[in-house]
Design a protein around this motif. Structure first.
Motif, PDB file in Angstrom:
ATOM      1  N   GLY A  58      27.471 -68.652 -19.155  1.00 50.74           N
ATOM      2  CA  GLY A  58      26.670 -68.954 -20.328  1.00 50.74           C
ATOM      3  C   GLY A  58      27.393 -69.558 -21.510  1.00 50.74           C
ATOM      4  O   GLY A  58      28.605 -69.432 -21.671  1.00 50.74           O
ATOM      5  N   VAL A  96      25.318 -69.634 -15.035  1.00 49.59           N
ATOM      6  CA  VAL A  96      24.330 -68.709 -15.591  1.00 49.59           C
ATOM      7  C   VAL A  96      24.157 -69.065 -17.066  1.00 49.59           C
ATOM      8  O   VAL A  96      25.012 -68.720 -17.889  1.00 49.59           O
ATOM      9  CB  VAL A  96      24.797 -67.246 -15.443  1.00 49.59           C
ATOM     10  CG1 VAL A  96      23.750 -66.289 -16.015  1.00 49.59           C
ATOM     11  CG2 VAL A  96      25.096 -66.913 -13.989  1.00 49.59           C
ATOM     12  N   GLU A 102      20.284 -72.584 -23.378  1.00 44.64           N
ATOM     13  CA  GLU A 102      19.082 -72.035 -22.762  1.00 44.64           C
ATOM     14  C   GLU A 102      18.190 -73.111 -22.149  1.00 44.64           C
ATOM     15  O   GLU A 102      17.347 -72.808 -21.292  1.00 44.64           O
ATOM     16  CB  GLU A 102      18.287 -71.225 -23.793  1.00 44.64           C
ATOM     17  CG  GLU A 102      17.827 -72.026 -24.996  1.00 44.64           C
ATOM     18  CD  GLU A 102      17.232 -71.152 -26.089  1.00 44.64           C
ATOM     19  OE1 GLU A 102      17.018 -69.947 -25.827  1.00 44.64           O
ATOM     20  OE2 GLU A 102      16.994 -71.671 -27.193  1.00 44.64           O
ATOM     21  N   ARG A 105      17.975 -73.053 -18.430  1.00 39.58           N
ATOM     22  CA  ARG A 105      17.251 -71.993 -17.718  1.00 39.58           C
ATOM     23  C   ARG A 105      16.010 -72.532 -17.018  1.00 39.58           C
ATOM     24  O   ARG A 105      15.540 -71.943 -16.044  1.00 39.58           O
ATOM     25  CB  ARG A 105      16.888 -70.869 -18.695  1.00 39.58           C
ATOM     26  CG  ARG A 105      18.100 -70.020 -19.076  1.00 39.58           C
ATOM     27  CD  ARG A 105      17.808 -68.999 -20.153  1.00 39.58           C
ATOM     28  NE  ARG A 105      18.967 -68.122 -20.313  1.00 39.58           N
ATOM     29  CZ  ARG A 105      19.199 -67.376 -21.391  1.00 39.58           C
ATOM     30  NH1 ARG A 105      18.361 -67.410 -22.428  1.00 39.58           N
ATOM     31  NH2 ARG A 105      20.265 -66.599 -21.442  1.00 39.58           N
ATOM     32  N   GLU A 108      16.503 -73.294 -13.139  1.00 45.15           N
ATOM     33  CA  GLU A 108      16.934 -72.241 -12.220  1.00 45.15           C
ATOM     34  C   GLU A 108      16.579 -72.618 -10.778  1.00 45.15           C
ATOM     35  O   GLU A 108      15.480 -73.084 -10.491  1.00 45.15           O
ATOM     36  CB  GLU A 108      16.279 -70.911 -12.571  1.00 45.15           C
ATOM     37  CG  GLU A 108      16.726 -69.770 -11.669  1.00 45.15           C
ATOM     38  CD  GLU A 108      16.061 -68.455 -12.001  1.00 45.15           C
ATOM     39  OE1 GLU A 108      16.574 -67.408 -11.549  1.00 45.15           O
ATOM     40  OE2 GLU A 108      15.035 -68.467 -12.704  1.00 45.15           O
ATOM     41  N   ASN A 119      19.635 -67.766 -13.384  1.00 45.26           N
ATOM     42  CA  ASN A 119      19.551 -67.038 -14.652  1.00 45.26           C
ATOM     43  C   ASN A 119      20.329 -65.726 -14.626  1.00 45.26           C
ATOM     44  O   ASN A 119      20.611 -65.137 -15.674  1.00 45.26           O
ATOM     45  CB  ASN A 119      18.101 -66.792 -15.027  1.00 45.26           C
ATOM     46  CG  ASN A 119      17.430 -68.066 -15.530  1.00 45.26           C
ATOM     47  OD1 ASN A 119      18.102 -68.962 -16.059  1.00 45.26           O
ATOM     48  ND2 ASN A 119      16.126 -68.176 -15.357  1.00 45.26           N
ATOM     49  N   GLU A 120      20.664 -65.244 -13.435  1.00 43.73           N
ATOM     50  CA  GLU A 120      21.548 -64.098 -13.259  1.00 43.73           C
ATOM     51  C   GLU A 120      22.080 -64.163 -11.840  1.00 43.73           C
ATOM     52  O   GLU A 120      21.522 -64.839 -10.981  1.00 43.73           O
ATOM     53  CB  GLU A 120      20.834 -62.771 -13.513  1.00 43.73           C
ATOM     54  CG  GLU A 120      19.648 -62.521 -12.597  1.00 43.73           C
ATOM     55  CD  GLU A 120      18.949 -61.201 -12.926  1.00 43.73           C
ATOM     56  OE1 GLU A 120      18.991 -60.296 -12.083  1.00 43.73           O
ATOM     57  OE2 GLU A 120      18.383 -61.101 -14.031  1.00 43.73           O
ATOM     58  N   TYR A 138      20.141 -61.403 -23.819  1.00 46.36           N
ATOM     59  CA  TYR A 138      18.906 -60.612 -23.770  1.00 46.36           C
ATOM     60  C   TYR A 138      19.097 -59.228 -24.377  1.00 46.36           C
ATOM     61  O   TYR A 138      18.135 -58.547 -24.700  1.00 46.36           O
ATOM     62  CB  TYR A 138      18.422 -60.474 -22.326  1.00 46.36           C
ATOM     63  CG  TYR A 138      17.879 -61.761 -21.737  1.00 46.36           C
ATOM     64  CD1 TYR A 138      16.851 -62.470 -22.364  1.00 46.36           C
ATOM     65  CD2 TYR A 138      18.391 -62.270 -20.544  1.00 46.36           C
ATOM     66  CE1 TYR A 138      16.349 -63.641 -21.828  1.00 46.36           C
ATOM     67  CE2 TYR A 138      17.898 -63.449 -19.995  1.00 46.36           C
ATOM     68  CZ  TYR A 138      16.873 -64.126 -20.641  1.00 46.36           C
ATOM     69  OH  TYR A 138      16.388 -65.298 -20.106  1.00 46.36           O
TER      70      TYR A 138
END
Length: 277
Positions: A58, A96, A102, A105, A108, A119-120, A138
């Motif tokens: 990230g 990620v 963002e 995202r 994904e 995203n994870e 988050y």
């Protein structure tokens, strides 16, 4: 986003053989697109730390700053090209996204130049431990509940980095090592310490709830490895100030690498100050 092509010099086979190959490397908070990104140090780190799997945890590209002012020097291109080259050579790269990138995202499940966007992620170490890999925003109440305050804080952080760069240029002329103003403040201001502790405990608790033995994250620019409530909490730090990464050795042992200190004469993190477990 378009990138100009620039050929990076190939590492010699002799040089590559002299560097250890890790099972996995985790890096985050590069903040490409900002003057604070230490791209030159990052390129050197990537050249010396080859791996089977590379996790980009990230805030790789700083979309917040790029929207305000375009900044993309050749060194930042070189970092992107280095990553793409590693993917072409067979390194599994997992991206990620974080809060600063963002926008990614929305992609994904896609792969760009061999770099997978999720995203994870879950990484299983060689000794069988399950690590949950997330950026961590988050679990930041400011990001989730008052994004305008997060933007304000980001601007103030950028201002502190500008002061820091000026201050450290004077220190360098005097032959003194790098010193981080923001890291000093984070370590001295009680509210900042409480925020970091709350963040770490929340991330570890969620990892435990999901059935993982550990968690790898970034976001708060504070490299750390310690056990919290029976969960191994690993934060791989950043490449704006601390220049740190988490590496997994072939036997599953995890270690925090402090690249600035390594360049200054070698560094092996003692237990409790960058644990190797």
């Amino acid at each position: 986003m378009a990138f100009r092509q620039h050929q990076l010099p190939e590492e010699s086979s002799k040089e590559c053989e002299s560097n250890p190959r890790y099972r996995a490397v985790f890096i985050s908070d590069l903040h490409l697109g900002t003057p604070g990104c230490q791209a030159a140090a990052l390129l050197e780190f990537l050249r010396h730390h080859t791996c089977d799997s590379l996790y980009l945890v990230g805030d790789i590209v700083d979309g917040w700053q790029l929207r305000r002012r375009w900044f993309w020097p050749q060194l930042h291109n070189d970092v992107v090209q280095k990553l793409l080259r590693q993917a072409r050579k067979g390194c599994r790269i997992v991206f990620v996204p974080g809060n600063h990138d963002e926008f990614a995202r929305a992609f994904e499940g896609h792969s760009f130049g061999g770099i997978q966007v999720v995203n994870e992620a879950v990484h299983t170490t060689a000794d069988g431990r399950s690590l949950w890999v997330i950026h961590g925003d988050y679990f930041d109440g400011v990001i989730q509940c008052a994004k305008w305050l997060a933007y304000l804080g980001d601007n103030l952080y950028e201002f502190s980095l500008k002061l820091n760069r000026y201050f450290n240029s004077l220190r360098a002329r005097a032959g003194l090592p790098y010193w981080s103003l923001s890291a000093y403040l984070k370590g001295k201001v009680k509210k900042a310490l409480n925020y970091v502790t709350d963040f770490e405990e929340a991330v570890a608790a969620e990892a435990l709830r999901r059935g993982h033995q550990g968690v790898v994250c970034g976001h708060i620019h504070r490299a750390e490895m310690r056990e919290i409530g029976g969960v191994l909490y690993c934060n791989d730090g950043d490449w704006v100030e601390s220049c740190t990464a988490l590496v997994e050795h072939r036997d599953g042992r995890l270690e925090l690498v402090h690249w600035h200190q390594h360049l200054a004469g070698g560094f092996t993190a003692p237990v409790g100050q960058g644990v190797s477990v």
